[in-house]
Design an enzyme around this catalytic site. Structure first.
Site, short mmCIF file in Angstrom:
data_model
loop_
_atom_site.label_atom_id
_atom_site.label_comp_id
_atom_site.label_asym_id
_atom_site.label_seq_id
_atom_site.Cartn_x
_atom_site.Cartn_y
_atom_site.Cartn_z
N GLU A 85 -12.32 3.19 -1.35
CA GLU A 85 -12.17 4.20 -2.25
C GLU A 85 -11.91 3.83 -3.44
O GLU A 85 -11.93 4.62 -4.46
CB GLU A 85 -10.64 4.96 -1.54
CG GLU A 85 -11.31 5.80 -0.27
CD GLU A 85 -9.85 6.43 0.27
OE1 GLU A 85 -8.71 6.20 -0.01
OE2 GLU A 85 -10.31 6.92 1.48
N VAL A 86 -11.06 2.70 -3.67
CA VAL A 86 -10.73 2.45 -4.94
C VAL A 86 -11.52 1.40 -5.49
O VAL A 86 -11.85 0.16 -4.79
CB VAL A 86 -9.20 1.70 -5.05
CG1 VAL A 86 -8.74 1.37 -6.41
CG2 VAL A 86 -8.32 2.76 -4.58
N ASP A 135 0.75 -1.06 -0.01
CA ASP A 135 -0.09 0.05 0.00
C ASP A 135 0.90 1.26 -0.11
O ASP A 135 2.00 1.25 0.82
CB ASP A 135 -0.93 -0.03 1.30
CG ASP A 135 -2.04 1.05 1.06
OD1 ASP A 135 -3.31 0.62 0.77
OD2 ASP A 135 -1.99 2.15 1.18
N HIS A 192 -10.05 -5.22 -3.42
CA HIS A 192 -8.83 -5.35 -3.05
C HIS A 192 -8.85 -5.98 -1.37
O HIS A 192 -9.93 -5.46 -0.91
CB HIS A 192 -7.88 -4.28 -2.99
CG HIS A 192 -8.44 -3.03 -2.43
ND1 HIS A 192 -9.54 -2.24 -3.31
CD2 HIS A 192 -8.35 -2.26 -1.46
CE1 HIS A 192 -9.98 -1.27 -2.75
NE2 HIS A 192 -9.07 -1.18 -1.58
P1 AMP Z 1 -9.95 1.27 0.17
O1 AMP Z 1 -10.11 2.47 0.91
O2 AMP Z 1 -10.21 0.23 0.91
O3 AMP Z 1 -10.38 1.33 -1.08
O4 AMP Z 1 -8.17 1.35 0.07
C1 AMP Z 1 -7.57 1.85 -1.01
C2 AMP Z 1 -6.07 1.81 -0.54
O5 AMP Z 1 -5.51 1.94 -1.89
C3 AMP Z 1 -5.71 2.63 0.22
O6 AMP Z 1 -4.96 1.88 1.40
C4 AMP Z 1 -4.60 3.65 -0.41
O7 AMP Z 1 -3.42 3.99 0.34
C5 AMP Z 1 -3.77 2.63 -1.44
N1 AMP Z 1 -3.38 3.02 -2.80
C6 AMP Z 1 -3.98 4.02 -3.53
N2 AMP Z 1 -3.38 4.31 -4.69
C7 AMP Z 1 -2.17 3.34 -4.65
C8 AMP Z 1 -1.15 3.21 -5.42
N3 AMP Z 1 -1.01 3.82 -6.44
N4 AMP Z 1 -0.29 1.94 -5.00
C9 AMP Z 1 -0.71 1.53 -3.97
N5 AMP Z 1 -1.48 1.70 -3.00
C10 AMP Z 1 -2.40 2.53 -3.51
#
Ligand code: AMP
Length: 120
Positions: free
Chosen positions: A102-103, A33, A107
């Site tokens: 968020e993404v 992460d 995951h």
């Molecule tokens: P979530 O809130 O469960 O969607 O978590 C998304 C995670 O993706 C967060 O912990 C971010 O820090 C991580 N994240 C976002 N962009 C990247 C990236 N380019 N490489 C690695 N982790 C990322």
């Protein structure tokens, strides 16, 4: 929600954005992460286009499901946090809005390397 091909993990899977890779096979990609919340904070994502765990559960093949679970285990072993080390870890998937996702590509977060305390 329809899958967004331009989400950041889709770009990582296509190799358009770099990642700090931990493990990869036919079913999963794992990387650190970018903003670690614990001593060890890894992400494990399926290679298929699934928005979240509900989408995956409804639409993924049995092979993909087994591949994702086994992938999590392989990553934990590779990171030295699997149960057989006596350590252990937390696997967590945020799902949709109330889950704080968020993404929009499924995951699992793997947290470890230290005692994690209570979940919330
Ligand atoms: P979530 O809130 O469960 O969607 O978590 C998304 C995670 O993706 C967060 O912990 C971010 O820090 C991580 N994240 C976002 N962009 C990247 C990236 N380019 N490489 C690695 N982790 C990322």
């Amino acid at each position: 929600m329809n899958y967004d091909n331009n989400n950041i993990f889709a770009k990582i899977l296509r190799g358009e954005i770099p990642c700090d890779k931990i493990y990869e096979d036919d079913f999963v990609l794992s990387f650190y992460d970018i903003s670690p919340q614990k001593k060890i904070h890894a992400l494990v994502i399926p290679k298929g286009k699934y928005v979240d765990l509900d989408d995956f559960t409804v639409n993924a093949s049995s092979e993909e499901m087994v591949g994702l679970l086994k992938g999590i285990n392989k990553v934990a072993k590779k990171l030295g946090i699997s149960v057989d080390t006596g350590k252990g870890y937390r696997a967590l998937a945020n799902i949709s809005e109330h889950g704080g996702q968020e993404v929009p590509h499924l995951h699992f977060h793997l947290f470890g390397g230290e005692k994690l305390g209570k979940m919330i």
